[in-house]
Write a protein that holds these residues in place. Structure first.
Motif, PDB file in Angstrom:
ATOM      1  N   LYS A 175       0.830  -1.205   0.000  1.00  0.00           N
ATOM      2  CA  LYS A 175       0.000   0.000   0.000  1.00  0.00           C
ATOM      3  C   LYS A 175       0.870   1.263   0.000  1.00  0.00           C
ATOM      4  O   LYS A 175       0.587   2.222  -0.730  1.00  0.00           O
ATOM      5  CB  LYS A 175      -0.905  -0.024   1.241  1.00  0.00           C
ATOM      6  N   ILE A 176       1.926   1.243   0.796  1.00  0.00           N
ATOM      7  CA  ILE A 176       2.802   2.415   0.886  1.00  0.00           C
ATOM      8  C   ILE A 176       3.514   2.658  -0.439  1.00  0.00           C
ATOM      9  O   ILE A 176       3.641   3.795  -0.903  1.00  0.00           O
ATOM     10  CB  ILE A 176       3.816   2.232   2.034  1.00  0.00           C
ATOM     11  N   GLU A 227       0.891  12.407   1.663  1.00  0.00           N
ATOM     12  CA  GLU A 227       2.280  12.891   1.604  1.00  0.00           C
ATOM     13  C   GLU A 227       3.077  12.213   0.501  1.00  0.00           C
ATOM     14  O   GLU A 227       4.119  12.716   0.080  1.00  0.00           O
ATOM     15  CB  GLU A 227       2.978  12.666   2.949  1.00  0.00           C
ATOM     16  N   LEU A 228       2.616  11.050   0.022  1.00  0.00           N
ATOM     17  CA  LEU A 228       3.323  10.323  -1.020  1.00  0.00           C
ATOM     18  C   LEU A 228       2.585  10.347  -2.349  1.00  0.00           C
ATOM     19  O   LEU A 228       3.048   9.750  -3.330  1.00  0.00           O
ATOM     20  CB  LEU A 228       3.541   8.856  -0.600  1.00  0.00           C
ATOM     21  N   ARG A 229       1.457  11.052  -2.388  1.00  0.00           N
ATOM     22  CA  ARG A 229       0.579  10.975  -3.569  1.00  0.00           C
ATOM     23  C   ARG A 229       1.292  11.368  -4.851  1.00  0.00           C
ATOM     24  O   ARG A 229       1.111  10.770  -5.889  1.00  0.00           O
ATOM     25  CB  ARG A 229      -0.639  11.866  -3.355  1.00  0.00           C
ATOM     26  N   THR A 230       2.132  12.403  -4.798  1.00  0.00           N
ATOM     27  CA  THR A 230       2.823  12.866  -6.006  1.00  0.00           C
ATOM     28  C   THR A 230       4.234  12.284  -6.133  1.00  0.00           C
ATOM     29  O   THR A 230       4.977  12.657  -7.013  1.00  0.00           O
ATOM     30  CB  THR A 230       2.936  14.408  -5.986  1.00  0.00           C
ATOM     31  N   LYS A 231       4.575  11.355  -5.214  1.00  0.00           N
ATOM     32  CA  LYS A 231       5.923  10.813  -5.218  1.00  0.00           C
ATOM     33  C   LYS A 231       5.914   9.280  -5.243  1.00  0.00           C
ATOM     34  O   LYS A 231       6.819   8.634  -4.772  1.00  0.00           O
ATOM     35  CB  LYS A 231       6.684  11.289  -3.988  1.00  0.00           C
TER      36      LYS A 231
END
Length: 331
Positions: free
Chosen positions: A194-195, A323-327
């Motif tokens: 998931k991460i 926080e990780l959506r664009t990365k």
């Protein structure tokens, strides 16, 4: 020159509990005139307090309570601050015969919550109760949260990590004192999927086997198993450098809170209502709601009393990691 006011703090419970005392240590040192703050804990927790500049002296329980009491008596303390309030700390306070202040325990309310699921617990973090213990001395909460001090020798250099994790990573503290406070390994693997980002797994040597299973399932490009490779302060350094932290209800979660990291906290048999959730930092609570059997313990157990372990096995992973959506990085 006036004699220092010597204050002794007692806390032997766990890594997390010792970390959570740090606001009391700081506020006593900075607000009580001419204070010398001493701290007494287990030797295993020495790394947590060894480099705290607010502590004048440290005392450790190495096995002999009689020897420890003899050592403490020689200090002639003015006050004893008992932030655990157990039989052992009662013995120490009685033997020292010094004015003492003890944290208010919530044993009956905790029992009601665990046994009958009646939540009469106050909506306070444990740190608030710790700080309330020293209010009679004129100590107030300074609002600065937790402290954790890492010595220079334990600062992790980026080149100590694999190249895939040197620039950016998510930390996942996979340990936990009891089985019912940890996700099963298959669910840890599911969470790491998931991460979908470079992840450093943190824990002690007992967590290493679980970490290796996660590496075998997802590959070393995404997962670096640091469990058992680094000491506590080095693990703290990795938490400090992480973009985000995922953690079970464990001591590393509170260390991450000391660095004001965004924490996704994972709850099984215990619940945040006991007052041990991440303190004064942004956090998301991941838990299975609506279970009639939860909480089954205030501290966790080594087996699920109901045998199904639904608090972890049914825990939904339907949250958005903004926080990780664009990365996102696919592996």
């Amino acid at each position: 020159m006036a004699r220092p006011v010597k204050v002794l703090i007692l806390q032997f419970a766990s890594i997390g509990d010792v970390v959570l005392t740090s606001p009391v240590v700081r506020c006593l040192k900075q607000q009580l005139p001419n204070a010398d703050v001493h701290f007494c804990t287990k030797r295993d927790y020495q790394p947590i307090i060894a480099h705290n500049p607010h502590i004048a002296e440290r005392h450790y329980l190495d096995g002999s309570l009689v020897a420890l009491i003899r050592q403490l008596r020689a200090q002639q303390f003015d006050y004893v601050i008992d932030l655990q309030n157990t039989f052992v700390t009662d013995l120490i306070k009685t033997a020292l015969g010094t004015r003492s202040y003890s944290v208010e325990k919530q044993s009956l309310r905790q029992w009601l919550y665990v046994r009958w699921k009646v939540n009469a617990l106050p909506d306070h973090h444990i740190v608030d109760r710790y700080l309330a213990t020293v209010q009679p001395l004129g100590i107030e909460d300074d609002g600065r949260g937790l402290d954790y001090f890492i010595p220079y020798k334990d600062d992790i250099e980026t080149n100590w990590l694999p190249a895939t994790h040197q620039n950016d990573f998510v930390a996942y503290a996979i340990g936990g004192r009891h089985m019912t406070r940890r996700l099963p390994v298959l669910r840890m693997i599911e969470l790491c999927l998931k991460i979908n980002y470079p992840i450093v797994l943190l824990g002690d040597k007992d967590d290493r086997k679980a970490g290796e299973e996660i590496v075998q399932a997802l590959g070393s490009k995404q997962i670096y198993n640091a469990c058992g490779h680094f000491n506590l302060n080095q693990s703290a350094s990795l938490l400090q450098q992480a973009r985000l932290v995922f953690s079970h209800d464990t001591g590393l979660m509170h260390i991450a809170a000391a660095f004001r990291k965004k924490i996704y906290s994972i709850w099984g048999s215990t619940t945040p209502q006991f007052g041990f959730y991440p303190y004064k930092t942004a956090h998301v609570r991941l838990e299975t709601s609506g279970l009639g059997c939860r909480p089954c313990s205030s501290t966790g157990t080594d087996n699920c009393p109901m045998k199904h372990f639904n608090c972890m096995n049914s825990l939904p992973f339907d949250f958005d990691i903004k926080e990780l959506r664009t990365k996102k990085k696919n592996f």
